[in-house]
Design an enzyme around this catalytic site. Structure first.
Site, PDB file in Angstrom:
ATOM      1  N   CYS A 134     -17.240 -18.952  -6.938  1.00 40.76           N
ATOM      2  CA  CYS A 134     -17.713 -17.950  -5.969  1.00 40.76           C
ATOM      3  C   CYS A 134     -16.746 -17.865  -4.802  1.00 40.76           C
ATOM      4  O   CYS A 134     -16.669 -18.784  -3.978  1.00 40.76           O
ATOM      5  CB  CYS A 134     -19.112 -18.316  -5.478  1.00 40.76           C
ATOM      6  SG  CYS A 134     -19.747 -17.224  -4.188  1.00 40.76           S
ATOM      7  N   CYS A 137     -18.500 -17.792  -1.286  1.00 36.69           N
ATOM      8  CA  CYS A 137     -19.054 -19.078  -0.853  1.00 36.69           C
ATOM      9  C   CYS A 137     -17.970 -20.089  -0.506  1.00 36.69           C
ATOM     10  O   CYS A 137     -18.107 -20.861   0.445  1.00 36.69           O
ATOM     11  CB  CYS A 137     -19.937 -19.671  -1.952  1.00 36.69           C
ATOM     12  SG  CYS A 137     -21.305 -18.608  -2.449  1.00 36.69           S
ATOM     13  N   ASP A 138     -16.888 -20.119  -1.292  1.00 41.31           N
ATOM     14  CA  ASP A 138     -15.946 -21.233  -1.215  1.00 41.31           C
ATOM     15  C   ASP A 138     -14.534 -20.866  -0.776  1.00 41.31           C
ATOM     16  O   ASP A 138     -13.687 -21.749  -0.618  1.00 41.31           O
ATOM     17  CB  ASP A 138     -15.871 -21.921  -2.583  1.00 41.31           C
ATOM     18  CG  ASP A 138     -17.229 -22.434  -3.042  1.00 41.31           C
ATOM     19  OD1 ASP A 138     -18.038 -22.796  -2.169  1.00 41.31           O
ATOM     20  OD2 ASP A 138     -17.483 -22.465  -4.252  1.00 41.31           O
TER      21      ASP A 138
END
Length: 536
Positions: A134, A137-138
């Site tokens: 992701c 997200c990351d």
């Protein structure tokens, strides 16, 4: 007639499930949408949607929420739960969930799909320590670092461009001769000076110690291998398609060899009363526009089946009252800018929660002389002004700040947030307060028994990012357990303020769950999964 009797149950709360709910509820059928994680589905992970007809630009999260709200206004009902199995025998079907059994005439499977692991050597080992799935997200964990993207579809092309916001350089590894997505999307990747595209290329393995340090990839035509090394770590983002979430219908024999649901043109399976829509179906293009098209067909076809069941059984579930004005087609009023931290929609939702709370809550806010502490104190002060059920105690403590602890009856409840619970963590923080105050989110008797059966102390550190859409699911699950059992401690950390924890546990992906200081797990988890970790 049972209060749990519905015309239709939709399993999955993404764009397909929500669209089907809009169509069925608008046609005055009683509809229940069951979602195990978060309403909105995979689209909520997309930073921006620019190819949805009639909407020039919108975030995936906002589009998903607008769909949910539209369905709700028409009278659709919603349940956060895990569907364990479905009984499709007889006229009245039964959906067995973690929160009890639901009866209905028909079911639409709209469970979507989850990111697929490729299976190259080292992929599972370094998941969360350099291998990620992701970008939203990351991506921030790889600021100034080299990043490799594996895949040649729409997600790989789009997310590679997004990752250039953080990475020093992005190399896309495509096993095919070229991208398989639309040329306009691919061209954005080709035109970006921070991106290199390597076709006919596959990952052989990744290696390292605590973090990813080495990747080996090869040209699948010549067999020539290349090696990239960086002892300081780098990232590998895998965008290799999705795996359909169809396990609950496997017993019906309606899946192809890849696990996708086989339907006819009306989205009906070979099982009477069972339909499917969205990414679980066999289809050449998996986009939100095709998903909502599937759902519209499935819902209108299911309407005919439900109508025939009304006549056959004489049973007609009572439809909830619609929201005022739903479906009248009036144009929205211009948005009014509001002062303060909370919009009118947020205030309405907060007041609903506050009205259900049983016990008074004390928020102990630990601060020091810095901007984050000031922001935290301002946030909690505004929150406490909204209801008499929440009071505030300000404590100056440089060693603990910035921290807010949730207390009940003057005692620490086991729920705490280090940082400022904003962004995607605001809702999980409010749910934490509600769960401590009572009655809290509904749970099955079986789950409650497992929570209360915990007899030894368990401490959790939950490392999250406020931009992560998957983190709240884990936070809510662990906090719900802690709210019921005083032996469980749930400490949530905004990892952007706690680099020492990121280094200590070698975190390069969120959410990260650290149990009892030494067991580290990555990815969103349900309450059932967290309980399994505690008991094993």
């Amino acid at each position: 007639m049972s209060k749990n009797m519905y015309d239709a149950v939709i399993v999955g709360g993404g764009p397909a499930g929500l669209t089907a709910a809009i169509y069925l509820a608008r046609a005055y059928y009683r509809v229940l949408v069951i979602e195990k994680e978060k309403f909105g589905g995979q689209i909520t992970l997309t930073a921006e949607v620019v190819n949805y007809p009639g909407i020039e630009h919108i975030s995936g999260a906002k589009l998903g929420e607008q769909m949910r709200k539209q369905a709700e206004n028409f009278g659709a009902e919603f349940l956060l739960a895990t569907v364990n199995s479905i009984d499709m025998d007889g006229d009245i079907k039964k959906v067995h969930t973690s929160k009890g059994d639901i009866e209905c005439f028909g079911v639409i499977l709209a469970t979507g799909a989850s990111p697929r692991m490729i299976g190259f050597e080292g992929e599972a080992k370094f998941k969360g320590h350099g291998v990620a799935y992701c970008a939203t997200c990351d991506g921030e964990f790889f600021k100034g670092k080299e990043v490799f993207v594996v895949g040649g579809g729409f997600a790989a092309a789009e997310e590679s461009v997004f990752l250039t916001k953080y990475a020093s350089h992005v190399t896309i590894l495509i096993r095919e001769p070229d991208f398989t997505c639309a040329k306009t999307t691919a061209q954005h990747a080709y035109d970006n000076e921070k991106i290199t595209v390597l076709t006919h290329t596959e990952v052989v393995k990744v290696e390292g110690n605590d973090v990813l340090e080495r990747i080996v990839y090869k040209n699948n035509q010549t067999g020539k291998e290349e090696v990239f090394e960086d002892k300081n770590g780098f990232g590998v983002f895998v965008f290799a398609g999705y795996e359909p979430a169809t396990a609950i219908v496997k017993v019906f024999g309606v899946l192809d060899e890849r696990g996708y649901v086989i339907t006819d043109a009306s989205k009906k399976t070979s099982v009477e009363g069972l339909y499917a829509a969205g990414d679980v179906c066999i289809k050449p293009l998996r986009q939100v526009v095709t998903t909502v098209g599937d759902a519209g067909i499935a819902a209108t076809e299911l309407e005919k089946y439900i109508s025939s069941m009304h006549k056959k059984t004489g049973i007609k579930p009572i439809v909830p009252v619609r929201q005022s004005g739903a479906g009248k087609g009036s144009l929205p009023k211009e948005e009014v800018k509001e002062e303060g931290l909370f919009s009118s929609d947020m205030l309405a939702q907060l007041n609903t929660v506050f009205g259900k709370m049983e016990k008074d809550i004390l928020l102990k806010v630990y601060v020091k002389d810095d901007d984050t502490s000031k922001e935290l104190l301002s946030y909690m002060s505004e929150l406490s002004k909204l209801t008499e059920k929440i009071s505030l105690e300000e404590i100056h403590d440089d060693s603990k700040a910035p921290l807010v602890e949730v207390c009940k009856d003057g005692e620490y409840s086991g729920l705490a947030f280090h940082g400022v619970p904003g962004g995607h963590e605001f809702t999980s923080f409010i749910l934490g307060i509600y769960n401590v105050s009572g009655p809290g989110q509904g749970l099955s008797d079986d789950i409650k028994e497992k929570i209360l059966a915990i007899k030894e102390k368990v401490s959790f550190k939950l490392l999250v990012s406020l931009s992560c859409t998957m983190c709240p699911d884990l936070v809510v699950a662990v906090q719900r357990i802690a709210s019921l059992n005083p032996l469980v401690d749930a400490q949530v950390y905004d990892i952007n303020h706690f680099g020492d924890l990121r280094e200590k546990y070698h975190v390069m992906s969120v959410p990260c769950m650290v149990m009892n200081e030494d067991k580290v797990f990555f990815g969103k988890k349900s309450i059932e999964e967290v309980l399994d970790y505690i008991n094993n």
